[in-house]
Design an enzyme around this catalytic site. Structure first.
Site, PDB file in Angstrom:
ATOM      1  CG  ASP A   1     -63.067  78.278  19.723  1.00 25.96           C
ATOM      2  OD1 ASP A   1     -62.414  77.533  18.970  1.00 25.96           O
ATOM      3  OD2 ASP A   1     -64.164  77.954  20.240  1.00 25.96           O
TER       4      ASP A   1
ATOM      5  CG  ASP B   1     -65.463  74.452  15.325  1.00 23.10           C
ATOM      6  OD1 ASP B   1     -66.288  74.559  14.411  1.00 23.10           O
ATOM      7  OD2 ASP B   1     -64.267  74.141  15.143  1.00 23.10           O
TER       8      ASP B   1
END
Ligand code: XBP
Ligand code: MG
Length: 242
Positions: free
Chosen positions: A11, A13
């Site tokens: 991922d 953010d």
């Protein structure tokens, strides 16, 4: 037989860097101001708003709770959201170009260790491709380590929907048993678990929601488990227990 760990799905953010509170939130606030709107999201507001994946979707969810919309937004809600989000993305990119956001502790070490060991690595995010490019522009050495970026534009449903992870596995030609996802949020966990993946959570912020189902939950890769940094062997161990 247990599949080997062949890939890490990262991922962006909150996992690679603390982009949510330090990047997206201030960029939204700057975009509100630039468009003559006096809305302002505090860190606490934003943690709650993170329940909704996607910047435009998040803004729409906020607007649904307000009756003080700017006149422009009343006239053309969809156009206004798109315009504000485009402004926000441009401010976000400029901000990261001016001052690159540091990667979270241990991220550089683990990315390099995994690359040296021949693991495949990909970015799986529901933020826009432009936003990902903005972050990675500040860390040029990192780009060749990622074989693939799956971004918000590549799927019809954002996290917590598993679509982005399913798309990454399909594009890489891997089964869910061959990869491990690194996430920071309840929504990200739900998305990765929904695609059948083992998930390591490096917590970032206080987005509400359960973290059950993660293979492990740590504050950072560096603080790791019992104060020892997490390395590739630890990830293989977590993956084998899935
Ligand atoms: C990321 C998102 C994104 C970012 C903002 O979630 O939900 O919406 O907050 O980016 P995840 P955009 O870390 O789970 O992928 O404004 O480009 O959507
Ligand atoms: Mg995240």
């Amino acid at each position: 037989m247990m599949a080997s760990l062949d890939a890490l799905l990262w991922d962006v953010d909150g996992t690679l860097a603390d982009t949510e509170q330090e990047g997206h939130r201030p960029a939204f606030n700057a975009a509100f101001a630039a468009m003559g709107c006096d809305w302002h999201w505090s860190p606490q507001d934003y943690d709650r708003l993170l329940r909704v994946g996607g910047g435009q979707e998040r803004l729409r969810a906020w607007m649904a709770t307000r009756d003080d919309w700017p006149a422009e937004a009343r006239r053309d809600p969809d156009g206004w959201v798109k315009q504000l989000h485009a402004r926000k993305t441009s401010l976000y990119r400029q901000r990261l170009l001016d001052t690159p956001l540091p990667l979270r502790p241990g991220v550089e070490r683990l990315l390099k260790e995994a690359a040296a060991a021949g693991l495949r690595q990909a970015v799986v995010t529901t933020s826009s491709r432009a936003a990902v490019a903005g972050l990675l522009a500040g860390h040029r050495w990192l780009e060749p380590l990622f074989e693939l970026w799956v971004c918000g534009e590549d799927v019809t449903a954002k996290k917590p929907d598993p679509a982005a992870y399913r798309r990454a596995l399909a594009d890489l030609g891997l089964s869910c048993g061959q990869a491990l996802a690194l996430e920071d949020s309840p929504a990200g966990l739900q998305a990765a678990r929904g695609a059948g993946l083992a998930v390591l959570i490096t917590r970032c912020g206080d987005a509400p929601g359960p973290l059950e189902g993660a293979a492990a939950v740590v504050d950072t890769l560096e603080s790791g488990i019992l104060g020892r940094p997490l390395g590739l062997d630890d990830l293989r161990h977590l993956h084998a227990q899935r």
